[in-house]
Design an enzyme around this catalytic site. Structure first.
Site, PDB file in Angstrom:
ATOM      1  N   CYS A   1      -8.212   1.504 -32.285  1.00 32.25           N
ATOM      2  CA  CYS A   1      -9.625   2.036 -32.719  1.00 32.25           C
ATOM      3  C   CYS A   1     -11.025   1.982 -31.545  1.00 32.25           C
ATOM      4  O   CYS A   1     -11.607   1.446 -31.687  1.00 32.25           O
ATOM      5  CB  CYS A   1     -10.069   1.201 -33.992  1.00 32.25           C
ATOM      6  SG  CYS A   1      -8.750   1.541 -35.272  1.00 32.25           S
ATOM      7  N   GLU A   2     -10.527   2.950 -30.583  1.00 30.68           N
ATOM      8  CA  GLU A   2     -11.593   2.925 -29.493  1.00 30.68           C
ATOM      9  C   GLU A   2     -10.815   4.234 -28.593  1.00 30.68           C
ATOM     10  O   GLU A   2      -9.751   4.550 -29.133  1.00 30.68           O
ATOM     11  CB  GLU A   2     -11.249   1.836 -28.578  1.00 30.68           C
ATOM     12  CG  GLU A   2     -12.693   1.278 -27.802  1.00 30.68           C
ATOM     13  CD  GLU A   2     -12.840  -0.187 -27.318  1.00 30.68           C
ATOM     14  OE1 GLU A   2     -12.588  -0.024 -26.107  1.00 30.68           O
ATOM     15  OE2 GLU A   2     -12.320  -0.946 -28.042  1.00 30.68           O
TER      16      GLU A   2
ATOM     17  N   TYR B   1       2.616  -2.411 -12.916  1.00 28.48           N
ATOM     18  CA  TYR B   1       1.266  -2.683 -13.731  1.00 28.48           C
ATOM     19  C   TYR B   1       1.067  -2.112 -15.151  1.00 28.48           C
ATOM     20  O   TYR B   1       0.248  -1.338 -15.310  1.00 28.48           O
ATOM     21  CB  TYR B   1       0.193  -2.071 -12.806  1.00 28.48           C
ATOM     22  CG  TYR B   1       0.206  -2.896 -11.467  1.00 28.48           C
ATOM     23  CD1 TYR B   1       0.084  -4.112 -11.098  1.00 28.48           C
ATOM     24  CD2 TYR B   1       0.644  -1.855 -10.199  1.00 28.48           C
ATOM     25  CE1 TYR B   1       0.234  -4.642  -9.855  1.00 28.48           C
ATOM     26  CE2 TYR B   1       0.847  -2.410  -9.217  1.00 28.48           C
ATOM     27  CZ  TYR B   1       0.665  -3.918  -8.817  1.00 28.48           C
ATOM     28  OH  TYR B   1       0.639  -4.262  -7.755  1.00 28.48           O
TER      29      TYR B   1
ATOM     30  N   ARG C   1      -3.212   1.789 -17.610  1.00 27.81           N
ATOM     31  CA  ARG C   1      -3.765   2.274 -16.370  1.00 27.81           C
ATOM     32  C   ARG C   1      -4.367   3.861 -16.484  1.00 27.81           C
ATOM     33  O   ARG C   1      -5.394   4.089 -15.740  1.00 27.81           O
ATOM     34  CB  ARG C   1      -2.363   2.653 -15.677  1.00 27.81           C
ATOM     35  CG  ARG C   1      -1.706   1.408 -15.205  1.00 27.81           C
ATOM     36  CD  ARG C   1      -0.585   1.393 -14.066  1.00 27.81           C
ATOM     37  NE  ARG C   1      -1.109   1.816 -12.825  1.00 27.81           N
ATOM     38  CZ  ARG C   1      -1.176   2.793 -12.152  1.00 27.81           C
ATOM     39  NH1 ARG C   1      -0.703   3.769 -13.051  1.00 27.81           N
ATOM     40  NH2 ARG C   1      -1.625   2.818 -11.184  1.00 27.81           N
TER      41      ARG C   1
ATOM     42  N   GLU D   1       5.212  -6.777   1.338  1.00 23.19           N
ATOM     43  CA  GLU D   1       5.201  -7.161  -0.215  1.00 23.19           C
ATOM     44  C   GLU D   1       4.830  -6.114  -1.263  1.00 23.19           C
ATOM     45  O   GLU D   1       3.740  -6.072  -1.705  1.00 23.19           O
ATOM     46  CB  GLU D   1       4.245  -8.424  -0.343  1.00 23.19           C
ATOM     47  CG  GLU D   1       2.969  -8.174   0.484  1.00 23.19           C
ATOM     48  CD  GLU D   1       1.837  -9.251   0.346  1.00 23.19           C
ATOM     49  OE1 GLU D   1       2.458 -10.377   0.721  1.00 23.19           O
ATOM     50  OE2 GLU D   1       0.913  -9.034   0.473  1.00 23.19           O
ATOM     51  N   PRO D   2       5.950  -5.113  -1.185  1.00 20.72           N
ATOM     52  CA  PRO D   2       5.550  -3.922  -2.252  1.00 20.72           C
ATOM     53  C   PRO D   2       6.024  -4.322  -3.539  1.00 20.72           C
ATOM     54  O   PRO D   2       6.562  -5.068  -3.875  1.00 20.72           O
ATOM     55  CB  PRO D   2       6.692  -2.962  -1.454  1.00 20.72           C
ATOM     56  CG  PRO D   2       7.683  -3.707  -1.100  1.00 20.72           C
ATOM     57  CD  PRO D   2       6.988  -5.028  -0.755  1.00 20.72           C
ATOM     58  N   GLY D   3       4.629  -3.866  -4.363  1.00 22.96           N
ATOM     59  CA  GLY D   3       5.160  -3.875  -5.882  1.00 22.96           C
ATOM     60  C   GLY D   3       5.536  -2.434  -6.469  1.00 22.96           C
ATOM     61  O   GLY D   3       6.830  -2.058  -6.769  1.00 22.96           O
TER      62      GLY D   3
ATOM     63  N   GLY E   1       1.021  -1.196  -0.120  1.00 26.99           N
ATOM     64  CA  GLY E   1       0.181   0.063  -0.013  1.00 26.99           C
ATOM     65  C   GLY E   1       1.010   1.321   0.023  1.00 26.99           C
ATOM     66  O   GLY E   1       0.133   2.317   0.131  1.00 26.99           O
TER      67      GLY E   1
HETATM   68  C1  LIG Z   1      -0.826  -6.613  -5.723  1.00 26.57           C
HETATM   69  C2  LIG Z   1      -0.491  -7.097  -4.375  1.00 26.57           C
HETATM   70  C3  LIG Z   1       0.584  -6.466  -3.619  1.00 26.57           C
HETATM   71  C4  LIG Z   1       1.297  -5.179  -4.124  1.00 26.57           C
HETATM   72  O1  LIG Z   1       0.895  -4.121  -4.047  1.00 26.57           O
HETATM   73  P1  LIG Z   1       1.493  -2.863  -4.440  1.00 26.57           P
HETATM   74  O2  LIG Z   1       0.249  -1.644  -4.369  1.00 26.57           O
HETATM   75  O3  LIG Z   1       1.981  -2.653  -6.038  1.00 26.57           O
HETATM   76  O4  LIG Z   1       2.584  -2.176  -3.417  1.00 26.57           O
HETATM   77  C5  LIG Z   1       0.947  -6.993  -2.388  1.00 26.57           C
HETATM   78  N1  LIG Z   1       0.217  -7.865  -1.760  1.00 26.57           N
HETATM   79  C6  LIG Z   1      -0.662  -8.688  -2.429  1.00 26.57           C
HETATM   80  C7  LIG Z   1      -1.352  -9.837  -1.739  1.00 26.57           C
HETATM   81  C8  LIG Z   1      -1.060  -8.265  -3.919  1.00 26.57           C
HETATM   82  O5  LIG Z   1      -2.166  -8.878  -4.388  1.00 26.57           O
END
Ligand SMILES: *Cc1c(COP(=O)(O)O)cnc(C)c1O
Length: 410
Positions: A328-329, A356, A298, A259-261, A218
């Site tokens: 084409c949209e 993403y 996005r 678990e950051p993405g 988050g």
């Molecule tokens: C997608 C996801 C994340 C990563 O969220 P970010 O907003 O990209 O940091 C972490 N944990 C779980 C379970 C997810 O599905």
């Protein structure tokens, strides 16, 4: 990365193109690690779904990251990238028991988010420790308001169902080694997140065999000027002190996991596209690029605002443009945005294109997905080739359907 470097890479590899600056990934990783330096055991599990190119996964593995996965395919990519199974956590939502069992067999940490699977898995495999995903029903408001929300969310097991969880654990004799939450919303207010963490701590007290507590993600990164960014350092201080206190009362040093993405890879990414046409209508100047929501969805899906730079003319006079694609949209990347004067053939760079973006790309309009480049030590490494016509036909089966002849009875 410098504009001149980006431009050179676009010239060398063509457009459209994704570029990821590995140094930025590294510095974000270290920043998060550093914010929790006073916690003895910290585990950062990169959320693979943000950007799952195997070279990016390999790079994160060398940094000492673990991996957060949501499908067995991501698990397999992670193993191939060199992650040890014990450094992978699998947090699926609504997948079959069979897939979960297959992943468990690979030695990966399982995270279960519904009572039905928890009971079935516990009955069949009481010896395999599992983590439980809790839904704390806390949602961050715009300020310090704490609102109880997400009651209808499909994610996690509700905290109101803890007694049910405990009954399943007791009946099956399964072992719960981790407690997890991931609310999916941005941490706009640290105190709201800490409040949710308190609920997680309260939940954790019910389980005696815990090894870790996973606080999900988050972390917010800025997309445009004026955006709030999670203050990681302050967040680290606050959560560290609460976590240490919890461990003391619990009687054991647990591992604190995240678990950051987005936080790790968003700002590292640039999406480069070429302007095919500058089209002046009576009201608007459109800059039409050689891309669309097939490559970067996005802005259309979430209304996200990616900053756009004209790296071919960075000192040109600023004018207003609507940047659109060739699909084409309606595929509007930016409405009436102030950008340095655009000429046909210019290369535009979209910022925050690490998370993403490529992973959500498609072949809509039968276009090829872009190539990907990883930038490290002043060198551009091609990490995914641009697709070709063969890729579009791959798995397709051309069948000649014979038209049935209508027999007319006399
Ligand atoms: C997608 C996801 C994340 C990563 O969220 P970010 O907003 O990209 O940091 C972490 N944990 C779980 C379970 C997810 O599905």
């Amino acid at each position: 990365m410098k504009h001149s470097e980006l431009l050179k890479i676009a010239n060398d590899f063509g457009s459209p193109l994704y570029i990821y600056d590995a140094h930025k990934i590294e510095s974000q990783f270290n920043r998060l690690k550093n914010a929790f330096k006073n916690v003895k055991n910290v585990k950062i599990n990169y959320a693979a779904k943000a950007l799952s190119n195997i070279s990016v996964l390999k790079f994160l593995n060398t940094l000492g990251s673990g991996l957060d996965t949501v499908s067995i395919q991501e698990v397999k990519l992670g193993l191939l990238a060199g992650f040890k199974p014990e450094h992978i956590i699998y947090t699926p939502n609504g997948v079959s028991l069979e897939e979960i069992e297959e992943v468990a067999k690979l030695g990966v940490q399982i995270n279960i988010d519904n009572l039905s699977i928890l009971e079935q898995f516990g009955n069949k495999h009481p010896d395999i420790p599992v983590c439980i995903r809790i839904n704390p029903h806390v949602m961050a408001g715009g300020n310090t308001n704490i609102s109880v929300g997400h009651i209808d969310s499909k994610f996690g097991i509700s905290i109101h169902q803890i007694p049910h969880i405990l009954r399943i654990v007791e009946n099956t004799k399964m072992r719960i080694n981790g407690i997890h939450m991931h609310t999916g919303s941005d941490i706009l207010d640290i105190d709201v997140f800490i409040y949710a963490s308190e609920i997680l701590f309260e939940t954790a007290k019910n389980f005696t065999d815990l090894e870790f507590i996973d606080f999900g993600s988050g972390f917010k990164v800025p997309y445009k000027e004026g955006d709030i960014e999670t203050n990681i350092e302050e967040f680290g201080k606050k959560l560290t002190s609460r976590f240490q206190e919890f461990c003391k009362n619990y009687g054991r040093e647990l591992t604190l996991a995240f678990e950051p993405g987005k936080f790790l890879v968003s700002e590292a990414g640039f999406f480069l596209a070429k302007v095919n046409v500058v089209k002046q209508t009576t009201s608007t100047v459109f800059a039409q690029i050689d891309s669309g929501f097939n490559h970067l969805i996005r802005p259309m899906l979430y209304g996200s605002q990616h900053e756009i730079l004209n790296i071919s003319n960075p000192n040109g006079r600023e004018r207003f443009y609507s940047v659109v694609g060739y699909i084409c949209e309606t595929d509007t990347f930016a409405n009436n945005r102030r950008i340095n004067e655009i000429n046909e053939g210019d290369i535009l760079a979209f910022k925050n294109a690490g998370a993403y973006c490529f992973t959500m790309s498609s072949n809509y309009n039968s276009r090829y997905r872009p190539a990907e480049v990883l930038w490290y030590n002043n060198k551009a490494h091609l990490i995914r080739k641009r697709e070709t016509f063969d890729d579009l036909l791959n798995n397709q089966i051309a069948v000649d359907i014979e038209k049935k002849k209508t027999v007319v009875k006399k």
